[in-house]
Design a protein around this motif. Structure first.
Motif, PDB file in Angstrom:
ATOM      1  N   MET A  14      11.726  35.341  78.496  1.00  0.00           N
ATOM      2  CA  MET A  14      10.867  34.340  77.878  1.00  0.00           C
ATOM      3  C   MET A  14      11.728  33.354  77.115  1.00  0.00           C
ATOM      4  N   GLN A  65      -1.950  34.507  73.519  1.00  0.00           N
ATOM      5  CA  GLN A  65      -0.511  34.327  73.695  1.00  0.00           C
ATOM      6  C   GLN A  65      -0.206  33.614  74.999  1.00  0.00           C
ATOM      7  N   GLU A  73       4.538  44.405  73.792  1.00  0.00           N
ATOM      8  CA  GLU A  73       3.112  44.604  73.713  1.00  0.00           C
ATOM      9  C   GLU A  73       2.640  45.277  74.993  1.00  0.00           C
ATOM     10  N   ARG A 113       8.794  40.451  74.864  1.00  0.00           N
ATOM     11  CA  ARG A 113       7.549  40.427  74.118  1.00  0.00           C
ATOM     12  C   ARG A 113       6.505  41.348  74.739  1.00  0.00           C
ATOM     13  N   ASP A 133      10.483  30.848  74.944  1.00  0.00           N
ATOM     14  CA  ASP A 133       9.960  30.242  73.721  1.00  0.00           C
ATOM     15  C   ASP A 133       9.589  31.313  72.703  1.00  0.00           C
ATOM     16  N   SER A 134      10.424  32.332  72.657  1.00  0.00           N
ATOM     17  CA  SER A 134      10.077  33.489  71.843  1.00  0.00           C
ATOM     18  C   SER A 134      10.868  33.505  70.545  1.00  0.00           C
ATOM     19  N   SER A 180       9.851  33.730  67.652  1.00  0.00           N
ATOM     20  CA  SER A 180       9.368  34.842  66.845  1.00  0.00           C
ATOM     21  C   SER A 180       8.259  35.508  67.623  1.00  0.00           C
ATOM     22  N   LYS A 181       8.069  36.778  67.324  1.00  0.00           N
ATOM     23  CA  LYS A 181       7.053  37.486  68.091  1.00  0.00           C
ATOM     24  C   LYS A 181       5.740  37.503  67.330  1.00  0.00           C
ATOM     25  N   ALA A 182       4.708  37.044  67.992  1.00  0.00           N
ATOM     26  CA  ALA A 182       3.384  37.072  67.366  1.00  0.00           C
ATOM     27  C   ALA A 182       2.758  38.414  67.676  1.00  0.00           C
ATOM     28  N   LYS A 183       3.068  39.377  66.814  1.00  0.00           N
ATOM     29  CA  LYS A 183       2.683  40.749  67.130  1.00  0.00           C
ATOM     30  C   LYS A 183       1.184  40.982  67.041  1.00  0.00           C
ATOM     31  N   ASN A 195      -1.249  38.764  67.763  1.00  0.00           N
ATOM     32  CA  ASN A 195      -2.111  37.927  68.610  1.00  0.00           C
ATOM     33  C   ASN A 195      -2.650  38.693  69.804  1.00  0.00           C
ATOM     34  N   LYS A 196      -3.803  38.310  70.224  1.00  0.00           N
ATOM     35  CA  LYS A 196      -4.339  38.851  71.473  1.00  0.00           C
ATOM     36  C   LYS A 196      -3.493  38.299  72.621  1.00  0.00           C
ATOM     37  N   GLN A 197      -3.351  39.100  73.640  1.00  0.00           N
ATOM     38  CA  GLN A 197      -2.486  38.692  74.740  1.00  0.00           C
ATOM     39  C   GLN A 197      -2.977  37.425  75.431  1.00  0.00           C
TER      40      GLN A 197
END
Lengths: 500, 500
Positions: B7, B22, A272, A151, B9-10, B12-15, B17-19
């Motif tokens: 990681m 996250q 990211e 990620r 708990d990934s 899906s990727k929250a592309k 979102n602010k880091q």
């Protein structure tokens, strides 16, 4: 390591023979020499069976059984690979079967493999909804998982590897350990990086690790950048390691591929960056298969059998008691020595079988044991043992300094092996200036040919020389010379050889 | 062992979102407890992902990816198996693919497996002449080779094993490590003997080795002789080892089969006896798969994560610096401790990451690390470290006797684990007298049911109790009792349970 109980020359069972006759025949066969190493192919096949490395009689073409002894060599060889990778790679394991839809995603990659893939089409008595490929290599199994694993920049670099069986439906002539339909021990590393440059650096790291690996096996090699038409399907470029075999043909024994972002695009592997931007990763992969063992055996072996480097020999020292005079005392001294060497972390075996010493010498030479100790009443009287190295160097060694003497001889033997292999290697590489010379040289070894780098000249070279282009030598510089095809001056060179 | 970068708990990727957001989410998730262990299935699945053992998201049902951390556990577990077998077994490797004609030779065997076999039917774009089975187990791959390997009584006994991937097209619900379509690590041993009695003795040896193996994993188990209708296809009899899982169902985690001469007849495996007569051999085979790891995780784990026995934990000791006051000094002391424990052959890790101590405690508990050391300025002042065992026992330990203190605590922890598991195990096995009682007991655990031994009564029991018969307990004697079905008095018993 206990001695293998498996018979090696049992192509058919003589059910009606008397046992004594059988034994006699077997002994005669055991004492027979291998074919001359000049008949490389014949020598190689017979050595693998006689020394009990792999059994080629399994009823599927291109698939072999590892004898226990061969398996022990393999374990030691792969232990070195693990040791070299473990400090900054993580070992994992991915499934063998790859669904057709994932496998078919990367166009360049499929093109490179579609003719070689085994397909599973049914489970039990019913056809499968989705065909499953037996991995020929695992990019298409691993990279969909990288997509969910990676990620952020904090996850990079990611370096994993696995040692697994892979499959290729080879239509060419198969050869044990060299060209197989089941590669039983493919070590494939896969790394992921933030930038193309980081990935390029990782390719160099991979080659450095492989170089160290082959150094420990006392094997010299060539490093070259494969021509663009021979790179890994989907890669930006491929760097390869080749060993020169006894017949002058080369064996590719390691490759490292810069994959750029080809697979990252196909499998949507992004991260990211620190500034919040989503970026494609850059990747590499690099592999070694049991071909490393084929090279090891072929380069070092001789007409009396395997010659195994100390680093990987399942038995490093064999003790052969010479049972004359006070036999019990001889055996007791041998046991004491065995104990001492075990404590010194050596892989040692005391051969107390009923065979004559000569038969034991023959057997352990065939198995490539680096050092043999002969212990008889006369040796004991003098306080020495007779130490015989696999390269025939023989000396009496005082019993009180046996461990250090063995360590010293083991080091010297390793150096001697490496030197001998190095001399052979150098004798087989020759710089040439013309197509005719290249043609002659590739009949006996590797030609270093001036090449301007143009693809057209490259194809031309391969056609006219009737040999393969291994590619540009790495880490070497050359003066200007005229391209063997177009005559243009450049510092470019390519290795050319007949390849396995 | 470096810490995994993967990681967990990934999904899906929250592309977008602010880091920082996250990271906060992730931390919250990391701190969340697992489901209660009473919800065994849910707890189990979440634990495997959160602790990074296997990843169940691979796109083929019943096939998982070993995370690096899970793979490290597996390596340690299988190292114990190898250690127990190597003194008198030889490790080998046979091909995965078995030609249809060899596979189809043994009628009883095919019948047991034909519904579960994956078939390779094409290579490249062409159909194969002979279909190839993916081994569900390797009798039909290995025994044709035994035919050529074995000639005389001097070759016997022969004991080999391999650790390989095997395949079963499971139509039942699959579960990671428990019911898989690719078993990635099947340890299968195959032995050959001169007589039926020798083979029977080998079955006992196998069970003894497996018992020692599970003892080292601190796992109690049941040993029983499977009923005749549930023995291995082609075997004379099957002895099995079952572990009781948290929900009271049993998991078969090891089997040993007396094959008699069934396969010897089919594959013509004979030897020349001392009197010159040709005789059929007797055989055994016995196996363990990664189910041993499923049992290990399930029995010992708790709501804060894995609980790994010292014997197999990839990290045995984690050092967490408490960074207050003179931080540099704290880190220096931690490094000194790390060095000392490494020298003492412990698998140790110093966690110098930026996370808060609480987050580190959580993480390493999830990973099942047996012993945690907390080192802060106050501890250093007092010349102690705070030692916390995975079972929450906490004490201050003088720094000068740290190694011996850790060894002592590790031993006690192993004993405590085993005792706890033993108590659970015993609480789950109950002797019953009737079908009704058996039915009630098998809803929560294992019933020990009086059974006269008649097949008809056996089938009747399974039908009416609605649970499986594991078979007669081994190495135990019972007083006479009335068969739960026919009422006939006998000393016979059978375990009954719902099986995984």
């Amino acid at each position: 390591m206990t001695d293998s109980k498996i018979m090696f020359d049992s192509k058919s069972k003589a059910k009606d023979n008397k046992q004594s006759k059988q034994q006699a025949n077997q002994q005669a066969k055991q004492q027979a020499k291998l074919p001359a190493k000049e008949n490389f192919s014949e020598w190689y096949h017979e050595l693998l069976m006689t020394a009990e490395v792999v059994d080629n009689r399994y009823p599927v073409k291109g698939m072999c059984v590892w004898f226990p002894f061969g398996y022990a060599i393999k374990k030691n060889v792969y232990a070195i690979i693990r040791q070299l990778l473990d400090p900054d790679h993580q070992e994992t394991q991915f499934p063998l079967l790859i669904p057709e839809n994932e496998f078919m995603k990367e166009a360049a990659h499929i093109k490179g493999f579609e003719e070689e893939v085994y397909w599973v089409t049914s489970g039990g008595t019913s056809p499968l909804d989705v065909k499953l490929a037996l991995r020929p290599t695992s990019e298409t199994a691993i990279y969909p998982m990288f997509k969910v694993w990676i990620r952020s920049h904090a996850d990079l670099p990611l370096r994993i590897y696995q040692i697994v069986n892979t499959f290729r439906y080879e239509t060419k002539h198969t050869r044990p350990l060299i060209r197989l339909r089941e590669i039983t021990s493919f070590k494939e590393a896969h790394t992921v990086h933030a930038t193309w440059e980081d990935a390029a650096e990782q390719v160099e790291v991979a080659i450095a690790r492989y170089s160290e690996f082959y150094r420990r096996l006392a094997l010299p090699f060539l490093v070259s950048r494969r021509p663009s038409w021979d790179k890994f399907p989907g890669a930006d470029y491929t760097t390869a390691i080749d060993v020169i075999m006894p017949d002058g043909r080369t064996l590719q024994v390691g490759t490292a591929h810069h994959l750029g972002s080809t697979f990252a695009k196909t499998y949507e592997i992004t991260y990211e960056a620190e500034n919040g931007e989503q970026k494609l990763v850059s990747q590499t992969c690099y592999g070694i298969s049991e071909r490393c063992i084929a090279a090891l055996i072929s380069v070092h072996g001789d007409e009396t059998g395997l010659v195994l480097p100390w680093t990987v020999a399942p038995t490093q020292v064999v003790i052969v008691p010479i049972l004359l005079g006070d036999k019990e005392k001889v055996v007791a001294v041998c046991r004491q020595i065995e104990k001492e060497l075990c404590s010194a972390q050596m892989r040692v075996q005391l051969d107390t079988s009923d065979e004559r010493p000569g038969a034991k010498f023959y057997k352990w030479e065939m198995k490539g044991v680096p050092i043999r100790l002969e212990v008889g009443p006369k040796d004991i009287e003098k306080g020495v043992v007779t130490l015989v190295r696999r390269d025939k160097v023989k000396k009496a060694v005082p019993m009180i300094e046996l461990v250090s003497a063995i360590n010293k001889e083991a080091d010297e033997l390793q150096t001697a092996l490496y030197t001998k292999a190095g001399n052979f290697h150098e004798s087989k590489v020759k710089e040439v200036a013309s197509i005719e010379q290249a043609k002659a040289q590739t009949l006996v070894g590797v030609a270093l040919v001036p090449w301007c780098g143009e693809i057209e000249c490259g194809h031309n070279l391969e056609d006219q020389v009737e040999a393969n282009m291994l590619g540009e030598p790495q880490y070497l510089n050359f003066p200007e010379a005229a391209c063997a095809v177009c005559g243009k001056k450049s510092t470019g060179r390519t290795y050319m050889a007949r390849q396995y």
